[in-house]
Structures are given as C-alpha cells and as structure tokens.
Design a protein around this motif. Structure first.
Motif, short mmCIF file in Angstrom:
data_model
loop_
_atom_site.label_atom_id
_atom_site.label_comp_id
_atom_site.label_asym_id
_atom_site.label_seq_id
_atom_site.Cartn_x
_atom_site.Cartn_y
_atom_site.Cartn_z
N ASP A 4 -10.78 11.94 -5.17
CA ASP A 4 -10.20 10.61 -5.34
C ASP A 4 -9.39 10.66 -6.64
N HIS A 5 -8.13 11.05 -6.51
CA HIS A 5 -7.28 11.21 -7.68
C HIS A 5 -6.97 9.87 -8.33
N THR A 6 -6.79 9.93 -9.61
CA THR A 6 -6.19 8.83 -10.35
C THR A 6 -4.77 9.27 -10.67
N VAL A 7 -4.00 8.37 -11.22
CA VAL A 7 -2.64 8.75 -11.61
C VAL A 7 -2.69 9.89 -12.63
N PRO A 29 -5.50 2.43 -3.30
CA PRO A 29 -6.40 2.66 -2.18
C PRO A 29 -6.91 4.10 -2.14
N GLN A 30 -8.15 4.25 -1.73
CA GLN A 30 -8.77 5.58 -1.66
C GLN A 30 -7.94 6.52 -0.81
N ALA A 31 -7.40 6.05 0.29
CA ALA A 31 -6.60 6.91 1.17
C ALA A 31 -5.41 7.51 0.41
N VAL A 32 -4.77 6.71 -0.42
CA VAL A 32 -3.64 7.20 -1.22
C VAL A 32 -4.15 8.16 -2.29
N ALA A 33 -5.27 7.83 -2.91
CA ALA A 33 -5.84 8.70 -3.95
C ALA A 33 -6.16 10.08 -3.41
#
Length: 156
Positions: A4-7, A29-33
């Motif tokens: 679960d990446h952050t920026v 959103p988790q999906a984007v992360a």
C-alpha cells in the motif's frame, strides 16, 4: 503481497498520478496505492478511464458498463464503488436503455467482441449508435484493466 504505497514510498513516476487522485478524492484509495507499483499500469488506467468518462455515453450508461465488467470479473471493490456512483446519479430516465447497454456489454464480453448483427441492432434500437458500441469496448478495456489489477493486488 502488494504494498500500500504512499506518495513518498511509490516509484517516482507514480507520484503525480497518486497526488492527482488524492486531490480529486480527498484520500488515496487502496487500489491506487497498490496499482502504483507499476506507474505505467496506474497511468494507463487513469487515462483510459478519463477517456471513457468523456465519451458520448451518458453517465448512467457508463456506470452500467462498468458494473457489468465488475460483476463479470467479481471485483467487489468496483461493484460497491460504482453501485454508489450509479445511485448518486438518481433514477434513470429510460431504464430500458440501461438494460440494453447492460445486455450489449455482457454480449461483447461473452463473445470477445464478436457480437452478431442481431445483438448490435438490438442495442442500436434503444437509441445508441455505432460510436456508442465502440465506446462500450473502451469502457470494457479500461475497467478490465482495473478489475484485474484490483484482484491481482488484493484490493478487490
């Protein structure tokens, strides 16, 4: 398995897209992360979905296409999100048009695009045109990418 990446932790090429999504949604959103692991995949989905949103299909029809794809691929995240978006649009003016685009989307998926003339004509009789038929294919492509990535990364 997927992060679960952050920026801050994402690959640098994914950061602008993540920042844009966070600004638009108010959160990441988790999906984007998780999709950020591949900046190309994240950018590809966001670009395709933006193109789909700009088609001549009205919002109720677009959400119906997305839901047909989400159900087909059993992406529970997408189902919940897009059912909410569809409900927020309010009642459709012509429910029979939505039934027609749902049926057509399912036929395109089931036949890998090789729908017969009868199926295409049935779709066209509900006020859609050939351009819309190809826009359905665009929606299927965008949301097949999303639903499969969501399932692969465990976001679904």
């Amino acid at each position: 398995m997927f992060t679960d990446h952050t920026v801050e932790t994402a690959p640098p090429a994914a950061r602008p897209a993540m920042e844009a999504v966070t600004a638009a949604w108010g959160h990441l959103p988790q999906a984007v992360a998780r999709m950020a692991e591949s900046p190309h995949t994240l950018d590809g989905f966001l670009e395709l979905s933006a193109k789909f949103e700009s088609t001549t299909l009205e919002p109720h029809s677009r959400e119906t296409v997305v839901l047909a794809v989400a159900h087909r691929h059993q992406c529970h995240l997408c189902i919940a999100l897009h059912e909410k978006k569809l409900a927020a649009l309010g009642p459709a003016e012509h429910p029979e048009r939505l039934a027609a685009i749902h049926r057509f989307t399912c036929a395109v998926l089931a036949s890998s695009g090789a729908v017969g003339d009868d199926e295409l004509h049935r779709f066209l009789r509900h006020g859609y045109d050939r351009r819309n038929a190809l826009e359905v294919v665009l929606g299927i492509g965008a949301y097949t990418l999303s639903t499969l990535a969501n399932r692969l990364t465990g976001s679904a």
